[in-house]
Write a protein that holds these residues in place. Structure first.
Motif, short mmCIF file in Angstrom:
data_model
loop_
_atom_site.label_atom_id
_atom_site.label_comp_id
_atom_site.label_asym_id
_atom_site.label_seq_id
_atom_site.Cartn_x
_atom_site.Cartn_y
_atom_site.Cartn_z
N ARG A 16 9.43 -6.86 0.73
CA ARG A 16 8.83 -6.30 2.01
C ARG A 16 7.95 -7.22 2.70
N LEU A 17 7.23 -7.93 2.11
CA LEU A 17 6.05 -8.81 2.84
C LEU A 17 6.63 -10.03 2.92
N SER A 18 7.65 -10.51 2.75
CA SER A 18 8.08 -11.98 2.88
C SER A 18 8.64 -12.29 4.23
N ASP A 19 9.30 -11.59 4.98
CA ASP A 19 9.76 -11.91 6.16
C ASP A 19 8.41 -11.88 7.07
N CYS A 104 1.44 0.73 4.07
CA CYS A 104 1.76 2.00 3.49
C CYS A 104 0.63 2.60 2.66
N ARG A 105 0.99 3.74 1.98
CA ARG A 105 -0.08 4.21 1.12
C ARG A 105 0.57 4.57 -0.17
N LEU A 106 -0.46 4.93 -1.07
CA LEU A 106 -0.11 4.99 -2.57
C LEU A 106 -0.47 6.65 -2.80
N CYS A 168 3.21 8.72 -8.92
CA CYS A 168 2.00 8.09 -7.92
C CYS A 168 2.81 6.88 -7.49
N ASP A 169 2.95 6.82 -6.28
CA ASP A 169 4.18 5.73 -5.83
C ASP A 169 3.86 5.12 -4.19
N LEU A 170 4.17 4.16 -3.85
CA LEU A 170 4.07 3.67 -2.56
C LEU A 170 5.08 4.51 -1.53
N VAL A 171 4.35 4.94 -0.44
CA VAL A 171 5.13 5.65 0.63
C VAL A 171 5.01 4.90 1.86
N SER A 172 6.02 4.80 2.77
CA SER A 172 5.95 4.32 3.96
C SER A 172 6.09 5.46 5.12
N ILE A 188 -3.68 8.44 -2.16
CA ILE A 188 -5.06 7.86 -3.03
C ILE A 188 -5.38 6.50 -2.56
N PHE A 189 -4.52 6.12 -1.77
CA PHE A 189 -4.96 4.55 -1.29
C PHE A 189 -4.32 4.19 -0.28
N PHE A 190 -4.86 3.67 1.00
CA PHE A 190 -4.29 3.27 2.21
C PHE A 190 -4.22 1.74 2.29
#
Ligand code: ATP
Ligand code: ZN
Length: 225
Positions: A16-19, A104-106, A168-172, A188-190
């Motif tokens: 998701r970060l490569s492009d 994203c957020r965790l 507990c997972d990443l969400v967009s 829990i984390f932005f």
């Protein structure tokens, strides 16, 4: 180990970060030819080498000073800091810039059919995650006791598979959670992608390249605002 005065930048190889990372470096005027099979690409017009690796390896490469600069999600970065703190390992780095992608957020999510009023509904439950340290830090703060189920992928299917009570997972967008019958209940984390730099000695030549790069990154981001 090859050691020269070319600035080494680590970015995600595929994901998701490569492009966005590649696009950012290109917009900064760095001419790089990234090949799918190759770990390293040499810029033609600047003293910069780009290493394409798994995102999880990037914070450690910077903290161990194997590369000078990393482009990485703050979620992965912070998890590695907490991991290294437990291992009493070096976890120093300098954050040079928060970027405008990888947003994203965790979050904690529970099956839609369970009753949830507050985080204490999760006391003594099992929570599946790829971010055990970030989860533990949050739960400790909330005085919540939980059992963890460490998964490096497919976290969202864990409750359905009977492996955990919550995740507990990443969400967009939240679409993946919904598709798996889950409800986001607590952030829990932005997180955003960011540029980090190693600490300690950096040659003047490299410092000048970093300054030039950061001025250009600033310009690219400003232009997109
Ligand atoms: P790798 O193969 O490099 O280990 P990965 O599968 O662990 O990749 P990706 O899914 O490509 O990782 O996500 C990389 C980063 O992109 C995440 O750590 C996070 O910072 C960011 N990101 C942005 N949106 C999302 C999202 N909806 N889900 C997951 N990650 C996201
Ligand atoms: Zn990863």
């Amino acid at each position: 180990m090859i050691s020269n005065n070319r600035l080494r930048i680590a970015m995600q190889k595929t994901g998701r970060l490569s492009d966005d990372s590649k696009d950012l470096l290109t917009r900064c005027g760095i001419k790089i030819n990234l090949h799918k099979q190759k770990l390293i690409a040499f810029a033609e017009n600047m003293p910069i080498d780009v290493m394409c690796v798994r995102d999880d390896d990037i914070p450690g490469l910077v903290m161990d000073k194997v590369v000078d600069i990393g482009i990485i999600g703050e979620n992965v970065l912070e998890e590695e800091v907490l991991n290294r703190q437990v291992q009493l390992d070096n976890c120093s780095y300098t954050k040079l810039k928060r970027l405008d992608f990888g947003i994203c957020r965790l979050s904690l999510a529970v099956p839609i059919n369970i009753e949830y009023n507050n985080i204490h509904c999760l006391n003594h439950t099992r929570i599946a995650t790829s971010y055990p340290h970030l989860l533990k830090r949050y739960c400790d703060k909330k005085k919540l006791t939980f059992k963890s189920c460490m998964l490096n992928g497919s976290v969202e299917v864990a409750p359905r598979a009977g492996l955990s009570d919550a995740i507990c997972d990443l969400v967009s967008t939240g679409a993946t959670l919904e598709a798996n019958g889950l409800r986001e209940v607590e952030v829990i984390f932005f997180s955003k992608a960011c540029v980090i730099c190693k600490t300690g000695f950096i040659s003047l030549e490299k410092k000048n390249v970093i300054d030039k790069l950061m001025t250009r990154i600033q310009g690219v981001i400003k232009a997109r605002e």
